[in-house]
Write a protein that holds these residues in place. Structure first.
Motif, short mmCIF file in Angstrom:
data_model
loop_
_atom_site.label_atom_id
_atom_site.label_comp_id
_atom_site.label_asym_id
_atom_site.label_seq_id
_atom_site.Cartn_x
_atom_site.Cartn_y
_atom_site.Cartn_z
N GLY A 11 0.81 -0.81 -0.15
CA GLY A 11 -0.44 0.33 0.11
C GLY A 11 0.46 1.51 0.06
N VAL A 12 2.23 0.96 0.10
CA VAL A 12 3.20 2.27 -0.06
C VAL A 12 3.34 2.72 -1.50
CG1 VAL A 12 4.77 3.63 0.14
CG2 VAL A 12 4.83 2.07 2.03
N THR A 13 3.01 3.92 -1.96
CA THR A 13 2.49 4.79 -3.24
C THR A 13 4.61 5.60 -3.14
OG1 THR A 13 1.43 6.39 -2.47
CG2 THR A 13 0.29 4.23 -3.90
N THR A 14 4.96 5.96 -2.38
CA THR A 14 5.85 6.51 -2.22
C THR A 14 6.99 6.33 -1.05
OG1 THR A 14 4.50 8.64 -3.07
CG2 THR A 14 7.03 9.13 -1.87
N ILE A 15 8.43 6.18 -1.68
CA ILE A 15 9.36 6.03 -0.49
C ILE A 15 10.21 7.64 -0.76
CG2 ILE A 15 8.59 3.51 -0.54
CD1 ILE A 15 11.62 3.47 -2.71
N THR A 23 19.68 5.02 -11.88
CA THR A 23 20.29 3.85 -11.81
C THR A 23 18.27 3.18 -11.19
OG1 THR A 23 21.65 3.55 -10.56
CG2 THR A 23 20.08 1.75 -9.80
N ALA A 24 17.93 4.10 -10.74
CA ALA A 24 15.98 4.41 -9.96
C ALA A 24 15.14 4.32 -11.83
CB ALA A 24 15.41 5.32 -9.62
N ALA A 25 15.80 5.52 -12.57
CA ALA A 25 14.45 4.97 -13.93
C ALA A 25 14.21 4.47 -14.33
CB ALA A 25 15.51 5.98 -14.33
N ASP A 26 12.93 3.71 -14.74
CA ASP A 26 12.41 2.87 -15.39
C ASP A 26 12.33 1.44 -14.18
OD1 ASP A 26 12.62 4.58 -17.98
OD2 ASP A 26 14.74 3.52 -18.55
N GLN A 27 12.63 1.48 -13.51
CA GLN A 27 13.28 1.03 -11.73
C GLN A 27 11.46 0.65 -11.47
OE1 GLN A 27 16.04 -2.08 -11.20
NE2 GLN A 27 17.48 -0.52 -12.03
N ALA A 28 10.92 1.84 -10.86
CA ALA A 28 10.87 2.23 -10.36
C ALA A 28 9.11 1.96 -10.27
CB ALA A 28 10.97 3.73 -8.88
N TYR A 29 8.28 1.07 -8.93
CA TYR A 29 6.77 1.20 -9.69
C TYR A 29 6.34 1.65 -8.62
CZ TYR A 29 7.30 -3.24 -12.22
OH TYR A 29 8.21 -4.03 -13.30
N TRP A 61 -2.80 2.14 -6.27
CA TRP A 61 -3.90 2.84 -7.27
C TRP A 61 -2.24 4.03 -6.69
CZ3 TRP A 61 -8.10 2.67 -10.17
CH2 TRP A 61 -8.56 0.93 -10.13
N LEU A 62 -1.29 4.60 -7.92
CA LEU A 62 -0.25 5.21 -7.96
C LEU A 62 -1.53 5.71 -9.07
CD1 LEU A 62 2.09 6.28 -7.04
CD2 LEU A 62 3.34 4.73 -9.44
N ARG A 63 -1.26 7.68 -9.07
CA ARG A 63 -2.04 8.69 -9.66
C ARG A 63 -3.05 7.57 -10.71
NH1 ARG A 63 3.52 9.47 -9.40
NH2 ARG A 63 3.85 8.20 -11.84
N GLY A 64 -4.10 7.04 -9.71
CA GLY A 64 -5.32 6.60 -10.76
C GLY A 64 -5.29 5.57 -11.26
N GLU A 65 -4.01 4.69 -11.44
CA GLU A 65 -3.88 3.33 -11.66
C GLU A 65 -3.16 2.46 -11.37
OE1 GLU A 65 -2.14 3.25 -15.59
OE2 GLU A 65 -2.47 5.20 -16.32
N ARG A 66 -4.78 1.03 -11.48
CA ARG A 66 -3.55 0.40 -10.69
C ARG A 66 -2.25 -0.32 -10.43
NH1 ARG A 66 -7.88 -4.73 -7.67
NH2 ARG A 66 -6.84 -5.97 -7.00
N ILE A 67 -1.54 -0.20 -9.70
CA ILE A 67 -0.58 -1.26 -10.25
C ILE A 67 -0.84 -3.16 -9.68
CG2 ILE A 67 2.22 -2.33 -9.10
CD1 ILE A 67 1.50 1.34 -7.80
N ARG A 80 5.70 2.40 -13.54
CA ARG A 80 5.47 3.97 -13.89
C ARG A 80 5.95 5.11 -13.29
NH1 ARG A 80 0.97 4.51 -13.71
NH2 ARG A 80 0.22 2.97 -12.12
N GLY A 81 6.49 4.53 -12.09
CA GLY A 81 6.60 5.39 -10.98
C GLY A 81 7.66 6.74 -11.33
N ARG A 82 8.09 7.70 -10.63
CA ARG A 82 8.06 9.00 -11.14
C ARG A 82 8.84 9.14 -9.89
NH1 ARG A 82 3.42 13.22 -12.70
NH2 ARG A 82 2.38 12.35 -14.21
N LEU A 83 10.63 9.72 -10.62
CA LEU A 83 11.35 10.11 -9.09
C LEU A 83 10.94 11.90 -8.88
CD1 LEU A 83 14.78 9.18 -11.97
CD2 LEU A 83 13.23 7.83 -9.69
#
Length: 451
Positions: free
Chosen positions: A89-93, A116-122, A425-431, A442-445
């Motif tokens: 249930g964590v959407t931001t770290i 390193t984190a780009a394109d890996q973060a859910y 859900w991250l920004r309105g889309e279910r993970i 789809r996580g953002r930095l």
């Protein structure tokens, strides 16, 4: 307006800024655009109706996570850590500046970590910078590059590449950070008190506990308070384990010192009396203390002296926990719990008369406010549509082999917990946790001031 919505969620129980209410939430372009009564006729391309036993909560914001990537990716990594986060249930770290190699102590290291984190973060990921001896000139550039603040240690950090600050260096860092009104977050244990304590060795937990006395923590907190008083720097005390420190923190606030504090699920869950000898999966620093101390930490939350609850997810490879010899003196100190924080805290909270509104304040709203995230931690208009669908009356028994973090070890293994995360859900889309994260991450930095 309803035709333009991407998502509508209807829930009989929504943990909102106004309390727990029944509402219909409309999402457009990743943000909460509409909040209407439950029986509203809002429509959207996707409509979700929660079951009667489910609660719509803000996504959890965990501002204390050691991802260890790059450099120690065998301990953890952005892909595995953020999968575990989403499953819980964590959407931001917010990632700590150690134990990666290099640590995030200059802009070059920050950019390497972001790459390193780009394109890996859910889930969405922000970064702390580090304050170590000699890097005061790097603090303002790191701040301008978007770190959320600066972490320091007052004793050996456990890794040689992130040395601790002595009192003079601590004051120097505070004065520099005060100039741009940044935030210093402190691992508060006094190095001299630890050096004079009994040596940690062997498999007896009480011997390890005596090697990290609460007096070392209390002394360090007092030092941080006085330096914050003199310099005017904003400070945050990490992972408070000693309840003795709480009256000092409360008194300092009354005096106008800008100080906040956190604790962690393991300090609110476990007690020293129940830890078996040789069970090094429980080792963390500062340590898990006695049951009476635990109850006083809960009172600290009730009274508002402790502001937030975050995981301090600090994993390692299984061999570093020395389970074969059970030696607390040589085992790595860290608890793996990123996926379990909400359920662990709710288990203890509801037994003490707290509500999900309290839990959301400690684990969603509070961490977002501490890090100055402008669109996280609340179900409110204009905020990111980050949601945790939580079944508070459901339960499960922790199985380490079903957790998403990289190394299958946790002291929660075999422990029954209340509350099950049904979806995130991250920004309105279910993970797609249940589908095995087949969709691209789809996580953002995140950068300070832009989130």
């Amino acid at each position: 307006m309803s035709d333009e919505l991407d998502l509508v969620i209807r829930a009989r129980r929504v943990v909102s800024t106004g309390g727990e209410v029944d509402r219909t939430i409309g999402v457009r372009d990743g943000s909460i655009a509409v909040i209407e009564p439950y029986d509203s006729d809002l429509t959207a391309r996707q409509v979700v109706e929660l079951a009667d036993d489910e609660v719509l909560m803000p996504g959890i914001v965990d501002s204390h996570v050691h991802v260890n990537d790059p450099g120690r990716t065998e301990w953890e990594g952005f892909a595995t850590a953020t999968r575990a986060a989403a499953a819980g249930g964590v959407t931001t770290i917010v990632d700590m500046p150690l134990n990666s190699i290099p640590p995030t102590c200059d802009v070059e290291a920050l950019e390497l970590k972001r790459k390193t984190a780009a394109d890996q973060a859910y889930v969405d990921v922000g970064f702390w910078g580090g304050a170590i001896p000699g890097n005061v000139p790097q603090l303002r550039p790191l701040f301008d590059s978007g770190v959320f603040g600066f972490k320091c240690f007052l004793l050996h950090s456990g890794v040689d590449e992130f040395p601790h600050l002595d009192p003079e260096q601590l004051e120097e860092a505070m004065r520099a950070i005060r100039e741009f009104d940044g935030l210093l977050i402190v691992h508060a244990e006094d190095t001299h008190a630890i050096e004079r304590a009994p040596t940690a060795h062997g498999d007896i937990y009480t011997d390890f506990l005596h090697s990290r006395p609460r007096g070392a923590e209390n002394l360090a907190v007092a030092q941080v308070i006085e330096l914050a008083r003199w310099t005017g720097c904003r400070v945050h005390v990490l992972h408070v384990s000693s309840s003795d420190a709480l009256p000092m923190i409360a008194s300092a606030r009354r005096d106008g010192v800008r100080i906040t504090a956190e604790t962690c699920p393991h300090y609110l869950t476990f007690t020293a009396e129940e830890i078996p000898d040789g069970a090094t999966q429980y080792k963390c620093c500062p340590p898990i203390r006695e049951s009476g101390n635990r109850e006083l930490l809960w009172e600290g939350l009730r009274e508002g002296v402790i502001d937030i609850v975050v995981s301090d997810h600090s994993p390692s490879t299984i061999d570093l926990k020395c389970l074969d010899i059970g030696d607390f003196g040589v085992a790595w100190g860290g608890i793996s719990s990123l996926q379990l924080g909400l359920s662990a805290v709710w288990t203890g909270a509801r037994a003490r008369g707290f509500t999900l509104i309290d839990v959301a304040r400690w684990m969603c709203q509070g961490p977002a406010a501490q890090t100055d995230m402008l669109r996280k931690g609340r179900i409110d208009l204009g905020y990111d549509a980050d949601f945790c669908v939580f079944a508070p009356d459901d339960a499960f028994v922790v199985d380490k082999d079903k957790l998403r973090h990289k190394n299958p070890l946790t002291p929660y293994h075999g422990r029954p917990l209340a509350g099950v995360v049904r979806s995130t859900w991250l920004r309105g889309e279910r993970i797609d946790v249940d589908a095995g994260f087949q969709a691209p991450p789809r996580g953002r930095l995140l950068r300070r001031g832009e989130s």
